[in-house]
Design an enzyme around this catalytic site. Structure first.
Site, mmCIF file in Angstrom:
data_model
loop_
_atom_site.group_PDB
_atom_site.id
_atom_site.type_symbol
_atom_site.label_atom_id
_atom_site.label_comp_id
_atom_site.label_asym_id
_atom_site.label_seq_id
_atom_site.Cartn_x
_atom_site.Cartn_y
_atom_site.Cartn_z
ATOM 1 N N ASN A 88 0.800 -1.223 0.000
ATOM 2 C CA ASN A 88 0.000 0.000 0.000
ATOM 3 C C ASN A 88 0.835 1.276 0.000
ATOM 4 O O ASN A 88 0.442 2.275 -0.610
ATOM 5 C CB ASN A 88 -0.922 -0.003 1.228
ATOM 6 C CG ASN A 88 -1.491 1.366 1.517
ATOM 7 O OD1 ASN A 88 -2.388 1.845 0.830
ATOM 8 N ND2 ASN A 88 -0.955 2.028 2.544
ATOM 9 N N TYR A 154 5.148 9.241 -10.858
ATOM 10 C CA TYR A 154 4.058 8.469 -10.251
ATOM 11 C C TYR A 154 3.434 7.523 -11.270
ATOM 12 O O TYR A 154 3.201 6.332 -10.972
ATOM 13 C CB TYR A 154 3.010 9.428 -9.690
ATOM 14 C CG TYR A 154 1.931 8.758 -8.872
ATOM 15 C CD1 TYR A 154 2.241 8.108 -7.680
ATOM 16 C CD2 TYR A 154 0.601 8.788 -9.283
ATOM 17 C CE1 TYR A 154 1.250 7.504 -6.921
ATOM 18 C CE2 TYR A 154 -0.393 8.188 -8.532
ATOM 19 C CZ TYR A 154 -0.067 7.542 -7.354
ATOM 20 O OH TYR A 154 -1.053 6.939 -6.603
ATOM 21 N N VAL A 186 -9.318 8.025 -3.474
ATOM 22 C CA VAL A 186 -9.594 7.851 -2.048
ATOM 23 C C VAL A 186 -9.213 9.123 -1.302
ATOM 24 O O VAL A 186 -8.189 9.757 -1.592
ATOM 25 C CB VAL A 186 -8.812 6.641 -1.487
ATOM 26 C CG1 VAL A 186 -9.239 6.355 -0.045
ATOM 27 C CG2 VAL A 186 -9.038 5.405 -2.364
#
Length: 251
Positions: A88, A154, A186
């Site tokens: 994560n 990224y 999120v």
């Protein structure tokens, strides 16, 4: 999939999605080995018997490799029938055109977003000798599949996770399932960081501001529930790349 002898490794468990993943796994009586630069005092107080925390700079591949060479991971998974890995932890920096990117920031991003997840995945495959079921979830991003200005690092690092999962799936290891999962947008500190970036660095900033303003962000808790349910399901690993939003629409 039963969870009685299931153990999980979660990276970046101190806040956001990682904290929600760790908390919900623990609530399901799944012991968690949590790796992060700091500890989660609230979770440690609530789950002193089933949460084990390791303070580790996950952006430093050399330190991660040194930790993997020890026996902490092997001891944690010893005796488990099922082992879950949630890769994560990640970072969106450096944001900006290629000529503005700092070399050290690039190295840290590649270390955290790519090198560490791949090293942990390999370690899990090798360490969980007794486990007949090993499941690796890379937390990917829509940025892995769509290029964005200012996000070259990224986008590239998340795309690396997707392609790693595709290649590992071709190894056809019947005791191992892997999937690189995009969790949707999120509401985490990373999103706040994106909204706080300079528009010249990230021209699409307004898009993310609108998502927040219009209540279109998924909560970490809701996303964690979807991710865990998916990882524990029979469907996990049938495809090496997935998007939580598409899975939700099918169910």
């Amino acid at each position: 999939m039963t969870t009685a002898i299931t153990r999980a490794i979660v990276t970046g468990h101190t806040r956001g999605l990682g904290a929600a993943l760790a908390e919900q796994l623990l609530a399901r009586d799944i012991a968690v080995l949590a790796l992060s630069r700091s500890r989660n005092a609230a979770l440690a107080e609530r789950y002193p018997q089933t949460l084990e925390e390791i303070e580790l700079d996950l952006a430093d591949p050399a330190r991660v490799a040194q930790w993997i060479a020890g026996d902490a991971l092997r001891r944690f998974v010893d005796g488990a029938q099922s082992v879950l890995l949630f890769n994560n932890a990640g970072m969106v920096q450096p944001i900006g055109p290629i000529e503005t990117q700092d070399a050290g920031a690039i190295a840290a991003a590649v270390g955290l977003n790519v090198a560490t997840p791949l090293m942990l995945a390999s370690a899990i495959a090798a360490a969980s000798v007794t486990a007949s079921d090993r499941r690796i979830a890379h937390i990917s991003s829509g940025a892995a599949r769509n290029a964005y200005p200012g996000w070259s690092i990224y986008c590239a690092t998340k795309a690396a996770l997707d392609h790693h999962a595709r290649a590992v799936a071709l190894d056809a290891n019947r005791a191992l399932r892997i999937c690189s999962v995009a969790p949707g947008v999120v509401d985490t500190n990373m999103q706040a960081e994106i909204r706080g970036s300079d528009k010249e660095q990230f021209p699409l900033r307004e898009k993310f501001e609108d998502l927040k303003r219009n209540g279109q962000l998924t909560s970490p808790e809701q996303c964690a529930t979807q991710l865990i349910d998916f990882v524990l399901s029979d469907a996990f690993g049938q495809a090496p790349v997935a998007d939580i939003r598409e899975l939700a629409q099918r169910s």
